[in-house]
Design a protein around this motif. Sequence first.
Motif, mmCIF file in Angstrom:
data_model
loop_
_atom_site.group_PDB
_atom_site.id
_atom_site.type_symbol
_atom_site.label_atom_id
_atom_site.label_comp_id
_atom_site.label_asym_id
_atom_site.label_seq_id
_atom_site.Cartn_x
_atom_site.Cartn_y
_atom_site.Cartn_z
ATOM 1 N N PRO A 44 4.093 -16.982 25.115
ATOM 2 C CA PRO A 44 3.504 -18.177 25.715
ATOM 3 C C PRO A 44 3.505 -19.364 24.751
ATOM 4 C CG PRO A 44 1.944 -16.338 25.760
ATOM 5 C CD PRO A 44 3.167 -15.852 25.097
ATOM 6 N N ALA A 45 3.412 -19.100 23.453
ATOM 7 C CA ALA A 45 3.481 -20.196 22.482
ATOM 8 C C ALA A 45 4.866 -20.847 22.526
ATOM 9 C CB ALA A 45 3.155 -19.684 21.085
ATOM 10 N N GLN A 46 5.903 -20.032 22.686
ATOM 11 C CA GLN A 46 7.251 -20.587 22.819
ATOM 12 C C GLN A 46 7.373 -21.387 24.113
ATOM 13 O OE1 GLN A 46 9.643 -16.997 22.389
ATOM 14 N NE2 GLN A 46 10.496 -17.827 20.492
ATOM 15 N N LEU A 47 6.805 -20.876 25.195
ATOM 16 C CA LEU A 47 6.870 -21.593 26.470
ATOM 17 C C LEU A 47 6.145 -22.931 26.377
ATOM 18 C CD1 LEU A 47 6.371 -18.665 29.000
ATOM 19 C CD2 LEU A 47 8.495 -19.894 28.482
ATOM 20 N N ALA A 48 5.035 -22.969 25.662
ATOM 21 C CA ALA A 48 4.327 -24.243 25.467
ATOM 22 C C ALA A 48 5.210 -25.227 24.699
ATOM 23 C CB ALA A 48 3.012 -24.007 24.729
ATOM 24 N N THR A 49 5.935 -24.733 23.715
ATOM 25 C CA THR A 49 6.851 -25.584 22.964
ATOM 26 C C THR A 49 7.980 -26.077 23.852
ATOM 27 O OG1 THR A 49 6.295 -24.405 20.924
ATOM 28 C CG2 THR A 49 8.319 -25.713 20.911
ATOM 29 N N VAL A 50 8.484 -25.206 24.718
ATOM 30 C CA VAL A 50 9.524 -25.629 25.666
ATOM 31 C C VAL A 50 8.981 -26.749 26.557
ATOM 32 C CG1 VAL A 50 10.985 -24.947 27.617
ATOM 33 C CG2 VAL A 50 10.719 -23.414 25.678
ATOM 34 N N CYS A 51 7.740 -26.644 26.985
ATOM 35 C CA CYS A 51 7.145 -27.690 27.825
ATOM 36 C C CYS A 51 7.092 -29.026 27.083
ATOM 37 C CB CYS A 51 5.755 -27.279 28.291
ATOM 38 S SG CYS A 51 5.774 -25.948 29.508
ATOM 39 N N VAL A 52 6.783 -28.988 25.802
ATOM 40 C CA VAL A 52 6.784 -30.219 24.999
ATOM 41 C C VAL A 52 8.196 -30.797 24.939
ATOM 42 C CG1 VAL A 52 6.495 -31.130 22.652
ATOM 43 C CG2 VAL A 52 4.761 -29.612 23.615
ATOM 44 N N LEU A 53 9.187 -29.937 24.664
ATOM 45 C CA LEU A 53 10.577 -30.394 24.610
ATOM 46 C C LEU A 53 11.037 -30.914 25.968
ATOM 47 C CD1 LEU A 53 12.061 -27.531 22.411
ATOM 48 C CD2 LEU A 53 11.630 -29.896 21.712
ATOM 49 N N GLN A 54 10.635 -30.226 27.020
ATOM 50 C CA GLN A 54 10.987 -30.642 28.377
ATOM 51 C C GLN A 54 10.475 -32.061 28.633
ATOM 52 O OE1 GLN A 54 9.181 -28.233 31.435
ATOM 53 N NE2 GLN A 54 10.437 -29.100 33.049
ATOM 54 N N PHE A 55 9.252 -32.324 28.235
ATOM 55 C CA PHE A 55 8.676 -33.652 28.408
ATOM 56 C C PHE A 55 9.414 -34.684 27.555
ATOM 57 C CE2 PHE A 55 5.807 -36.921 26.793
ATOM 58 C CZ PHE A 55 5.460 -37.550 27.977
ATOM 59 N N LEU A 56 9.633 -34.356 26.285
ATOM 60 C CA LEU A 56 10.289 -35.303 25.373
ATOM 61 C C LEU A 56 11.672 -35.717 25.842
ATOM 62 C CD1 LEU A 56 9.355 -33.823 21.870
ATOM 63 C CD2 LEU A 56 8.562 -35.981 22.865
ATOM 64 N N PHE A 57 12.415 -34.768 26.409
ATOM 65 C CA PHE A 57 13.787 -35.037 26.828
ATOM 66 C C PHE A 57 13.919 -35.368 28.315
ATOM 67 C CE2 PHE A 57 14.385 -32.666 22.906
ATOM 68 C CZ PHE A 57 15.383 -33.404 22.285
ATOM 69 N N GLY A 58 12.803 -35.327 29.051
ATOM 70 C CA GLY A 58 12.841 -35.638 30.481
ATOM 71 C C GLY A 58 13.682 -34.650 31.273
ATOM 72 N N LEU A 59 13.519 -33.369 30.976
ATOM 73 C CA LEU A 59 14.334 -32.324 31.587
ATOM 74 C C LEU A 59 13.629 -31.680 32.773
ATOM 75 C CD1 LEU A 59 15.458 -30.504 28.312
ATOM 76 C CD2 LEU A 59 16.718 -32.252 29.593
ATOM 77 N N SER A 60 14.411 -31.237 33.734
ATOM 78 C CA SER A 60 13.877 -30.419 34.813
ATOM 79 C C SER A 60 13.636 -29.012 34.260
ATOM 80 C CB SER A 60 14.877 -30.352 35.974
ATOM 81 O OG SER A 60 16.033 -29.617 35.575
ATOM 82 N N TYR A 61 13.012 -28.158 35.053
ATOM 83 C CA TYR A 61 12.813 -26.772 34.635
ATOM 84 C C TYR A 61 14.148 -26.098 34.350
ATOM 85 C CZ TYR A 61 7.986 -27.143 36.291
ATOM 86 O OH TYR A 61 6.689 -27.512 36.472
ATOM 87 N N ARG A 62 15.084 -26.305 35.265
ATOM 88 C CA ARG A 62 16.407 -25.686 35.130
ATOM 89 C C ARG A 62 17.117 -26.202 33.861
ATOM 90 N NH1 ARG A 62 19.257 -23.047 39.075
ATOM 91 N NH2 ARG A 62 17.782 -23.798 40.606
ATOM 92 N N GLN A 63 17.050 -27.510 33.621
ATOM 93 C CA GLN A 63 17.690 -28.091 32.446
ATOM 94 C C GLN A 63 17.037 -27.602 31.147
ATOM 95 O OE1 GLN A 63 17.082 -32.158 33.665
ATOM 96 N NE2 GLN A 63 19.271 -32.442 34.103
ATOM 97 N N ALA A 64 15.721 -27.467 31.163
ATOM 98 C CA ALA A 64 15.022 -26.986 29.970
ATOM 99 C C ALA A 64 15.422 -25.546 29.665
ATOM 100 C CB ALA A 64 13.515 -27.104 30.156
#
Length: 119
Positions: A44-64
């Motif tokens: 879950p810590a990795q998933l939280a980091t992915v969410c931060v990256l997703q926000f920073l790069f403006g990615l969809s779930y699929r793109q992230a």
Amino acid sequence: MQIARASNPGGTTAMWVRDRLDGLWCDEDFAGCYPRDGRPGISPAQLATVCVLQFLFGLSYRQAAEAVRCRIDFKYALAMELDDPGFHHTVLTDFRERLAQDDRADRLLDLSLARLKEA
């Protein structure tokens, strides 16, 4: 991780996230989000980091999820091996739904802010 540095000597935004925020969350911080009868398959810590990256790069779930699977700097940010296959994009949807329950997201934000102040 040497490959990430060799291919991106100046670093990237994703690499900066790990270099600056590594340890901001640990899996135990998310214990209340998962049933006690088993551990989640993905950190879950990795998933939280992915969410931060997703926000920073403006990615969809699929793109992230694709970035986690394909980008060396994302693998670096998540401390993943290069041959790690990543995860299906619906894992992010499920993770966000878990955070949206009760006041979990607010508690996580408060915890993150407290740790950032300590650092």
